[in-house]
Design a protein around this motif. Structure first.
Motif, PDB file in Angstrom:
ATOM      1  N   GLY A  57      -4.901   2.525  23.927  1.00  0.00           N
ATOM      2  CA  GLY A  57      -5.894   2.278  24.969  1.00  0.00           C
ATOM      3  C   GLY A  57      -7.233   2.901  24.627  1.00  0.00           C
ATOM      4  N   LEU A  58      -8.308   2.127  24.851  1.00  0.00           N
ATOM      5  CA  LEU A  58      -9.665   2.638  24.677  1.00  0.00           C
ATOM      6  C   LEU A  58     -10.286   2.846  26.057  1.00  0.00           C
ATOM      7  CD1 LEU A  58     -11.382   0.596  21.812  1.00  0.00           C
ATOM      8  CD2 LEU A  58     -10.510   2.928  21.748  1.00  0.00           C
ATOM      9  N   PRO A  59     -10.513   4.093  26.429  1.00  0.00           N
ATOM     10  CA  PRO A  59     -11.064   4.375  27.750  1.00  0.00           C
ATOM     11  C   PRO A  59     -12.584   4.217  27.784  1.00  0.00           C
ATOM     12  CG  PRO A  59     -10.555   6.418  26.625  1.00  0.00           C
ATOM     13  CD  PRO A  59     -10.126   5.295  25.709  1.00  0.00           C
ATOM     14  N   LYS A  60     -13.043   2.984  27.719  1.00  0.00           N
ATOM     15  CA  LYS A  60     -14.482   2.717  27.745  1.00  0.00           C
ATOM     16  C   LYS A  60     -15.061   3.048  29.111  1.00  0.00           C
ATOM     17  CE  LYS A  60     -14.683  -0.952  24.318  1.00  0.00           C
ATOM     18  NZ  LYS A  60     -15.135  -2.332  24.079  1.00  0.00           N
ATOM     19  N   ASN A  61     -16.362   3.281  29.134  1.00  0.00           N
ATOM     20  CA  ASN A  61     -17.072   3.487  30.391  1.00  0.00           C
ATOM     21  C   ASN A  61     -17.171   2.149  31.122  1.00  0.00           C
ATOM     22  OD1 ASN A  61     -17.601   6.238  29.771  1.00  0.00           O
ATOM     23  ND2 ASN A  61     -19.319   5.597  28.486  1.00  0.00           N
ATOM     24  N   MET A  62     -17.406   2.205  32.411  1.00  0.00           N
ATOM     25  CA  MET A  62     -17.456   0.983  33.209  1.00  0.00           C
ATOM     26  C   MET A  62     -18.558   0.035  32.754  1.00  0.00           C
ATOM     27  SD  MET A  62     -14.857   0.989  35.033  1.00  0.00           S
ATOM     28  CE  MET A  62     -15.197  -0.470  35.984  1.00  0.00           C
ATOM     29  N   ASN A  63     -19.620   0.547  32.126  1.00  0.00           N
ATOM     30  CA  ASN A  63     -20.689  -0.314  31.624  1.00  0.00           C
ATOM     31  C   ASN A  63     -20.428  -0.788  30.189  1.00  0.00           C
ATOM     32  OD1 ASN A  63     -21.183   1.972  30.133  1.00  0.00           O
ATOM     33  ND2 ASN A  63     -23.257   2.307  30.907  1.00  0.00           N
ATOM     34  N   ASN A  64     -19.189  -0.643  29.731  1.00  0.00           N
ATOM     35  CA  ASN A  64     -18.709  -1.096  28.418  1.00  0.00           C
ATOM     36  C   ASN A  64     -19.225  -0.259  27.246  1.00  0.00           C
ATOM     37  OD1 ASN A  64     -16.950  -2.786  27.003  1.00  0.00           O
ATOM     38  ND2 ASN A  64     -18.596  -4.176  26.428  1.00  0.00           N
ATOM     39  N   THR A  65     -19.774   0.910  27.520  1.00  0.00           N
ATOM     40  CA  THR A  65     -20.191   1.785  26.438  1.00  0.00           C
ATOM     41  C   THR A  65     -19.024   2.688  26.050  1.00  0.00           C
ATOM     42  OG1 THR A  65     -21.030   3.455  27.986  1.00  0.00           O
ATOM     43  CG2 THR A  65     -22.615   1.797  27.170  1.00  0.00           C
ATOM     44  N   SER A  66     -19.150   3.278  24.874  1.00  0.00           N
ATOM     45  CA  SER A  66     -18.113   4.177  24.375  1.00  0.00           C
ATOM     46  C   SER A  66     -18.566   5.618  24.520  1.00  0.00           C
ATOM     47  CB  SER A  66     -17.824   3.885  22.899  1.00  0.00           C
ATOM     48  OG  SER A  66     -17.322   2.585  22.751  1.00  0.00           O
ATOM     49  N   GLY A  67     -17.651   6.455  24.924  1.00  0.00           N
ATOM     50  CA  GLY A  67     -17.936   7.881  25.054  1.00  0.00           C
ATOM     51  C   GLY A  67     -16.997   8.690  24.187  1.00  0.00           C
ATOM     52  N   PRO A  68     -16.925   9.983  24.415  1.00  0.00           N
ATOM     53  CA  PRO A  68     -16.096  10.860  23.591  1.00  0.00           C
ATOM     54  C   PRO A  68     -14.607  10.526  23.638  1.00  0.00           C
ATOM     55  CG  PRO A  68     -17.294  12.134  25.277  1.00  0.00           C
ATOM     56  CD  PRO A  68     -17.714  10.713  25.400  1.00  0.00           C
ATOM     57  N   ARG A  69     -14.091  10.020  24.749  1.00  0.00           N
ATOM     58  CA  ARG A  69     -12.659   9.692  24.820  1.00  0.00           C
ATOM     59  C   ARG A  69     -12.329   8.476  23.964  1.00  0.00           C
ATOM     60  NH1 ARG A  69     -10.205  13.555  24.754  1.00  0.00           N
ATOM     61  NH2 ARG A  69      -8.439  12.158  24.640  1.00  0.00           N
ATOM     62  N   VAL A  70     -13.262   7.539  23.831  1.00  0.00           N
ATOM     63  CA  VAL A  70     -13.052   6.399  22.925  1.00  0.00           C
ATOM     64  C   VAL A  70     -12.962   6.913  21.493  1.00  0.00           C
ATOM     65  CG1 VAL A  70     -14.110   4.321  21.940  1.00  0.00           C
ATOM     66  CG2 VAL A  70     -14.057   4.639  24.412  1.00  0.00           C
ATOM     67  N   ASP A  71     -13.866   7.821  21.129  1.00  0.00           N
ATOM     68  CA  ASP A  71     -13.833   8.411  19.788  1.00  0.00           C
ATOM     69  C   ASP A  71     -12.515   9.143  19.551  1.00  0.00           C
ATOM     70  OD1 ASP A  71     -16.402   7.447  19.354  1.00  0.00           O
ATOM     71  OD2 ASP A  71     -17.367   9.344  19.897  1.00  0.00           O
ATOM     72  N   ALA A  72     -12.039   9.855  20.572  1.00  0.00           N
ATOM     73  CA  ALA A  72     -10.778  10.596  20.452  1.00  0.00           C
ATOM     74  C   ALA A  72      -9.604   9.631  20.271  1.00  0.00           C
ATOM     75  CB  ALA A  72     -10.557  11.482  21.674  1.00  0.00           C
ATOM     76  N   ALA A  73      -9.610   8.511  21.000  1.00  0.00           N
ATOM     77  CA  ALA A  73      -8.529   7.524  20.854  1.00  0.00           C
ATOM     78  C   ALA A  73      -8.551   6.905  19.460  1.00  0.00           C
ATOM     79  CB  ALA A  73      -8.662   6.441  21.927  1.00  0.00           C
ATOM     80  N   LYS A  74      -9.720   6.603  18.956  1.00  0.00           N
ATOM     81  CA  LYS A  74      -9.828   6.035  17.599  1.00  0.00           C
ATOM     82  C   LYS A  74      -9.385   7.055  16.550  1.00  0.00           C
ATOM     83  CE  LYS A  74     -13.326   2.564  18.544  1.00  0.00           C
ATOM     84  NZ  LYS A  74     -14.705   2.103  18.289  1.00  0.00           N
ATOM     85  N   HIS A  75      -9.749   8.308  16.761  1.00  0.00           N
ATOM     86  CA  HIS A  75      -9.313   9.366  15.841  1.00  0.00           C
ATOM     87  C   HIS A  75      -7.792   9.487  15.843  1.00  0.00           C
ATOM     88  CE1 HIS A  75      -9.380  13.028  13.505  1.00  0.00           C
ATOM     89  NE2 HIS A  75      -8.727  13.676  14.469  1.00  0.00           N
ATOM     90  N   TYR A  76      -7.195   9.404  17.020  1.00  0.00           N
ATOM     91  CA  TYR A  76      -5.738   9.446  17.124  1.00  0.00           C
ATOM     92  C   TYR A  76      -5.130   8.294  16.319  1.00  0.00           C
ATOM     93  CZ  TYR A  76      -1.201  10.460  19.207  1.00  0.00           C
ATOM     94  OH  TYR A  76       0.117  10.803  19.390  1.00  0.00           O
TER      95      TYR A  76
END
Length: 144
Positions: A57-76
């Motif tokens: 799962g990619l936890p994108k922001n509601m405006n479809n931007t990526s934040g630190p949690r998206v980076d963390a999911a990709k790193h995982y």
């Protein structure tokens, strides 16, 4: 196998063999700050259930931007790829935790303590089910 990756837990879900339905399996405790990711357990479950790929799962922001949690999911996903050579895909997971909590409150009438114990597993199930519904079951994973 669907994964809902947080900083403290990873919810795990798998699909049936036909790729129609997702079911929650377990929650793995991790410690992102100390780089304890539970990858050995994920690999163990993947082998046990003979999975063909991962959906994270990619936890994108509601405006479809990526934040630190998206980076963390990709790193995982990168760390997991180093442990096991199976395809990895990502699924937008906006609102899955909110949906999971709504299901647990409204439909299952689950106590706050019990919700805390199962919400990540249910979120992983929703991530995987949305992926299966949206991508023609396991076809996309098998083609990667």
């Amino acid at each position: 196998m669907g994964l809902d990756v947080g900083s403290r837990t990873v919810g795990i879900a798998i699909s049936d063999q036909l790729g129609w339905t997702a079911q929650g399996v377990e929650i793995i405790r991790i410690d992102e700050d100390n780089e304890v990711f539970g990858l050995d357990r994920v690999v163990e479950l993947a082998k046990k259930h003979q999975i063909v790929g991962f959906v994270i799962g990619l936890p994108k922001n509601m405006n479809n931007t990526s934040g630190p949690r998206v980076d963390a999911a990709k790193h995982y996903g990168e760390l997991l790829q180093e442990k096991i050579d199976l395809p990895i895909d990502f699924q937008d997971e906006r609102l899955t935790t909110v949906e999971a909590e709504r299901i647990l409150i409204e439909e299952a009438d689950t106590s706050r303590k019990k919700r805390y114990e199962v919400i990540d597993k249910l979120a992983a199930t929703l991530i995987l089910q949305n992926y299966l519904d949206r991508n023609g079951k396991l076809v996309k994973l098998l083609k990667l």
